[in-house]
Scaffold this active site. Structure first.
Site, PDB file in Angstrom:
ATOM      1  N   CYS A  15       0.821  -1.211   0.000  1.00  0.00           N
ATOM      2  CA  CYS A  15       0.000   0.000   0.000  1.00  0.00           C
ATOM      3  C   CYS A  15       0.856   1.264   0.000  1.00  0.00           C
ATOM      4  O   CYS A  15       2.029   1.241   0.375  1.00  0.00           O
ATOM      5  CB  CYS A  15      -0.925  -0.001   1.218  1.00  0.00           C
ATOM      6  SG  CYS A  15      -2.291   1.181   1.081  1.00  0.00           S
ATOM      7  N   ASP A 132      -5.940  -3.465  11.881  1.00  0.00           N
ATOM      8  CA  ASP A 132      -4.801  -2.566  11.979  1.00  0.00           C
ATOM      9  C   ASP A 132      -4.611  -2.137  13.424  1.00  0.00           C
ATOM     10  O   ASP A 132      -5.521  -2.240  14.252  1.00  0.00           O
ATOM     11  CB  ASP A 132      -5.049  -1.335  11.093  1.00  0.00           C
ATOM     12  CG  ASP A 132      -3.768  -0.604  10.694  1.00  0.00           C
ATOM     13  OD1 ASP A 132      -2.690  -0.976  11.199  1.00  0.00           O
ATOM     14  OD2 ASP A 132      -3.862   0.329   9.885  1.00  0.00           O
TER      15      ASP A 132
END
Length: 213
Positions: A15, A132
């Protein structure tokens, strides 16, 4: 371990892309998905023109993922032509996430009070849940990990593990959590938004080694 489990391959998403050369490297390494940050407050963010240029060079069978944080519907719509999958990192409702003509995943920050079973049911239309680390005021990209033992062995949705992953710890993460996929940004960078080719290669290699175990 069943035959199916022994053959499982952990998917990999890199990412925070901002440069074409980094995308080319990731594709060559066989990465499954490439993430573009469409949140202007991030130092890794790209604008719509940069997204269009970078996404146009991504070949078939590599997913282009747009990362959003509490966006307007208009902003998501503007980005849609260049994306295959949407990733929501804010307080978006399930209805909002599902209102676009794209599959989507919901990121959850692992605060102490989170009920993952409840969230999996709430976001049942998602393709997966991305887990996360939690830092107040920071919706993602913290570079911090969390206690992986907090993830239930069985969850109603596939798990994408994120938060502080690096070439040095991803093998252990895959071995312990057995996630559907892993997601990394800062752990493969030379500097913010600029990837390090050797760290990208090492990350992919470590995931493969963990799968082989």
């Amino acid at each position: 371990m069943t035959h199916t489990e022994s053959m499982q391959r952990t998917r990999i998403k890199f990412c925070g892309f901002t440069r074409q050369d980094d995308i080319d490297t990731a594709v060559t390494l066989g990465v499954d998905a490439l993430g573009f940050v469409m949140w202007s407050k991030s130092s890794r963010s790209v604008g719509i023109e940069q997204l269009a240029a970078l996404a146009a060079k991504v070949p078939a069978f590599v997913s282009r993922v747009g990362l959003f944080v509490d966006p307007s519907a208009e902003w998501v719509e503007a980005c849609l032509p260049h994306l295959d999958l949407l990733q929501f990192h804010g307080d978006e409702t399930p209805e909002f996430c599902a209102s676009f003509d794209r599959p989507w995943i919901k990121a959850l920050r692992m605060r102490d009070t989170i009920d993952l079973a409840f969230e999996a049911e709430r976001y049942a239309q998602s393709q997966a849940l991305l887990l996360d680390a939690y830092r107040p005021g920071t919706p993602g990209g913290t570079g911090e990990s969390f206690d992986w033992s907090r993830i239930p062995a069985t969850l109603a949705k596939p798990v994408i593990l994120a938060g502080g992953l690096t070439p040095e710890n991803v093998s252990q993460a895959v071995h312990q959590v057995r996630p559907y996929a892993v997601d990394v940004s800062g752990g493969i960078e030379a500097s913010r938004g600029c990837k390090d080719a050797s760290r990208m290669a090492s990350f992919v290699r470590q995931v493969a080694l963990a799968d082989a175990r």
